[in-house]
Design a protein around this motif. Structure first.
Motif, PDB file in Angstrom:
ATOM      1  N   LEU A  28       0.806  -1.217   0.000  1.00  0.00           N
ATOM      2  CA  LEU A  28       0.000   0.000   0.000  1.00  0.00           C
ATOM      3  C   LEU A  28       0.842   1.271   0.000  1.00  0.00           C
ATOM      4  N   ASN A  29       2.029   1.181   0.538  1.00  0.00           N
ATOM      5  CA  ASN A  29       2.937   2.331   0.582  1.00  0.00           C
ATOM      6  C   ASN A  29       2.259   3.569   1.154  1.00  0.00           C
ATOM      7  N   ARG A  30       2.084   4.611   0.336  1.00  0.00           N
ATOM      8  CA  ARG A  30       1.534   5.881   0.828  1.00  0.00           C
ATOM      9  C   ARG A  30       0.058   5.780   1.210  1.00  0.00           C
ATOM     10  N   LEU A  31      -0.620   4.735   0.770  1.00  0.00           N
ATOM     11  CA  LEU A  31      -2.040   4.579   1.100  1.00  0.00           C
ATOM     12  C   LEU A  31      -2.267   3.823   2.405  1.00  0.00           C
ATOM     13  N   ALA A  32      -1.215   3.427   3.086  1.00  0.00           N
ATOM     14  CA  ALA A  32      -1.351   2.668   4.331  1.00  0.00           C
ATOM     15  C   ALA A  32      -2.124   3.466   5.383  1.00  0.00           C
ATOM     16  N   LYS A  33      -1.860   4.771   5.486  1.00  0.00           N
ATOM     17  CA  LYS A  33      -2.579   5.596   6.462  1.00  0.00           C
ATOM     18  C   LYS A  33      -4.058   5.694   6.112  1.00  0.00           C
ATOM     19  N   VAL A  34      -4.367   5.734   4.834  1.00  0.00           N
ATOM     20  CA  VAL A  34      -5.775   5.788   4.397  1.00  0.00           C
ATOM     21  C   VAL A  34      -6.474   4.480   4.762  1.00  0.00           C
ATOM     22  N   ALA A  35      -5.821   3.347   4.496  1.00  0.00           N
ATOM     23  CA  ALA A  35      -6.398   2.049   4.828  1.00  0.00           C
ATOM     24  C   ALA A  35      -6.625   1.936   6.329  1.00  0.00           C
TER      25      ALA A  35
END
Length: 50
Positions: A28-35
């Protein structure tokens, strides 16, 4: 009033609980915080204190 063909059923003794699992990809890289934010919001929405 219920629609035709629909009946109210007393199901007080039926357990309608369920479990929700959030699976996250390690990519997820940069989307980990969104998840994480989505998983937290869903968890708070479905949490019922018994």
């Amino acid at each position: 009033m219920l629609p035709d063909g629909i009946a109210l059923v007393d199901a007080a003794d039926v357990d309608l609980s369920f479990q929700v699992a959030a699976l996250r990809s390690p990519h997820l890289n940069r989307l980990a915080k969104v998840a994480e934010a989505i998983a937290k919001a869903v968890g708070e929405a479905v949490r019922i204190e018994a």
